[in-house]
Scaffold this motif. Sequence first.
Motif, mmCIF file in Angstrom:
data_model
loop_
_atom_site.group_PDB
_atom_site.id
_atom_site.type_symbol
_atom_site.label_atom_id
_atom_site.label_comp_id
_atom_site.label_asym_id
_atom_site.label_seq_id
_atom_site.Cartn_x
_atom_site.Cartn_y
_atom_site.Cartn_z
ATOM 1 N N PHE A 191 0.871 -1.174 0.000
ATOM 2 C CA PHE A 191 0.000 0.000 0.000
ATOM 3 C C PHE A 191 0.906 1.221 0.000
ATOM 4 O O PHE A 191 1.909 1.249 0.720
ATOM 5 C CB PHE A 191 -0.854 -0.025 1.270
ATOM 6 N N VAL A 222 -5.013 10.149 0.086
ATOM 7 C CA VAL A 222 -5.428 8.965 0.850
ATOM 8 C C VAL A 222 -6.489 9.407 1.852
ATOM 9 O O VAL A 222 -6.290 10.350 2.615
ATOM 10 C CB VAL A 222 -4.242 8.308 1.578
ATOM 11 N N ASP A 280 -7.296 8.331 -3.893
ATOM 12 C CA ASP A 280 -6.543 7.302 -4.623
ATOM 13 C C ASP A 280 -6.454 6.003 -3.838
ATOM 14 O O ASP A 280 -6.222 4.938 -4.386
ATOM 15 C CB ASP A 280 -5.126 7.820 -4.896
ATOM 16 N N ALA A 281 -6.532 6.115 -2.523
ATOM 17 C CA ALA A 281 -6.469 4.921 -1.664
ATOM 18 C C ALA A 281 -7.223 5.220 -0.369
ATOM 19 O O ALA A 281 -7.431 6.387 -0.035
ATOM 20 C CB ALA A 281 -5.013 4.575 -1.369
ATOM 21 N N HIS A 282 -7.613 4.164 0.325
ATOM 22 C CA HIS A 282 -8.456 4.347 1.514
ATOM 23 C C HIS A 282 -7.942 3.556 2.707
ATOM 24 O O HIS A 282 -7.439 2.437 2.552
ATOM 25 C CB HIS A 282 -9.882 3.850 1.242
ATOM 26 N N PRO A 316 -3.116 -3.280 -1.876
ATOM 27 C CA PRO A 316 -2.433 -2.163 -2.550
ATOM 28 C C PRO A 316 -3.170 -0.826 -2.499
ATOM 29 O O PRO A 316 -2.555 0.207 -2.423
ATOM 30 C CB PRO A 316 -2.284 -2.666 -3.983
ATOM 31 N N LYS A 317 -4.490 -0.838 -2.511
ATOM 32 C CA LYS A 317 -5.189 0.448 -2.541
ATOM 33 C C LYS A 317 -6.042 0.672 -1.297
ATOM 34 O O LYS A 317 -6.798 1.639 -1.220
ATOM 35 C CB LYS A 317 -6.121 0.508 -3.772
ATOM 36 N N ARG A 318 -5.972 -0.272 -0.373
ATOM 37 C CA ARG A 318 -6.925 -0.148 0.722
ATOM 38 C C ARG A 318 -6.436 -0.870 1.978
ATOM 39 O O ARG A 318 -5.948 -1.992 1.919
ATOM 40 C CB ARG A 318 -8.241 -0.776 0.255
#
Length: 587
Positions: free
Chosen positions: A54, A60, A114-116, A136-138
């Motif tokens: 991540f 974010v 873009d990410a959480h 990777p994104k969360r």
Amino acid sequence: MRRLLFVLLCLFAFTGMAQEGSVAYPSEKECVPMAQEISLIPQPAKICVNEGKFLFRGKVAICYPEIKDREIKAVADNFVDEFKKATGIKLKKTTPKKKKVLGKAVTVYDKKADAHIVMHVDNSMGGEAYKLSVAPKRIDIAAAKPAGFFYAFQTLKQLMPRNVMAGVYTDSFTMELGLHDCLPTEYPVPCVEIEDEPRFGWRGFMLDEGRHFYGKEEIKKILDVMAAYKMNRFHWHLTEDQGWRIEIKKYPKLTEVGAWRNSKVLGWGEVKPDGQLYGGYYTRKDVKEIVDYAKQRFIEIVPEVDIPGHSQAAVASYPEFLACDPEKEHEVWLWQGVSPDVINVANPKAVQFAKDVIDELTEMFPFGYIHLGGDECPTQKWERNSDCQALLKEIGSENYRDLQIHFYKQLKEHIAQKPAEKQRKLIFWNEVLHGNTAPLGDDITIMAWIGADNAAVDAAKRGMNTILSPQIPYYINRRQSKLETEPRSQGYGDETVERVYSYKPMNNVDASLQPKYMGVQANFWTEWVEEPEVVEYLMLPRLAAVAEAGWSKPERRDYKDFLKRLQGEAVYYRLKGVSYGKHVFEK
Ligand code: ACM
């Protein structure tokens, strides 16, 4: 594009280095290795490592569910603030929205991010348990209670470069791990699935400030390190023969007189008192500040006033009703050891004094426990005092140890009469189980230090709760190696990190007694330790070993593996500005 930018940045960095002719990349400052090896302490119950990482790249968002619990929200807010301070990255706080899609309720997170990082309340979980899933994104975090969320964030911080846990900003990163797909400043977090909860509910550390006083900034540093290792009880040993360290409004002389003595070093053998005025104490305001600081880190403070033994500083403050021989001179003690100058438990004013002190402690410390000491209480002064002799007869005993128990019983009764919110449970050192004939009741907790394993079994069999703090090897003020550089302290250097780590709490204890075992605690006595840096040096890294014994299940503990995970902690200690023992670090 990003990749190109990164290459350019690296080129710039290395060109800069060449131009300056410097050999130290990135700088003389502390480097933070971008270690993506996973070295969590304490070891979580379950961890599964996946491919990828991540990144804090772009925007974010941290998404709070409809959290009604303001405390959970405060935990997340603190994380956001601390993360910003350490990294410069501002997380966007959002609340997910519930929508109906094709008749089905779905949760929609901030689409612009873009990410959480997403928080979930799962009431089926234990109070300190958490789940942490990094993709990777969360990042998903689940817990039932604020403490669980706090520990999830602590783990998340430990997965990142150590400046995050240390809470300090740095732009100095070592690149040896070949980060080819991201910038160090994107704070990569390895993808993992963690399910975690502690083995024991009590994971404590005791500091003796009666012998030496270190002040509130040092206490805060210690609380930070404890929190990094998910420890949750700070036992604050506040009174001793050699000093009384907490303001009690009703008895101002405790700190006007009892907090000061005529020597910094404590005499012992060849070491003589040095004659300088030395001391200090915590005001109510200081205590409030420290209590708030501890609460934010899910650490309960257990204040200890050690009475009626170890009380010469109190006796020197109010000899007229605390001394067994008020006609004599009494001073705050300048020596190590166990003073015979104990409180006169037969004087009703001394009993009232103890009740008043408990009342003020109850006001200052909004937690569950008060520790009244109870160790090493010589009876010779009672044996020579006519009031004590008469009281012993009155209670129908010939055993002077029973006077101590009689004293405590009155204090217990005093607490029992308080309203529910002012009830406090009492803890005693395990000597209160010995030598007396009148038991104190089974509603107390025994802190087992001398012959700890047997004492704990004894306490549990009598129906009492118990905490394991074995003198050997959990008195982590003792020398931790035979290195010449080891500071002056007790012991011969046998209580190494390995020795501390290898202690097995609650080993071979009958299953029926195990519910009485609340957990473990490391203790730090300070007779020989004048300076806070020496406290830190001796305490670390052994505190980490005790923390893991308190948190991780026996099957998850392995010294070799711990030692490997420990190596990177030296960077954390240096960034945090704490001293630490060096014997187990490779460089
Ligand atoms: C103790 O070590 N005297 C509790």
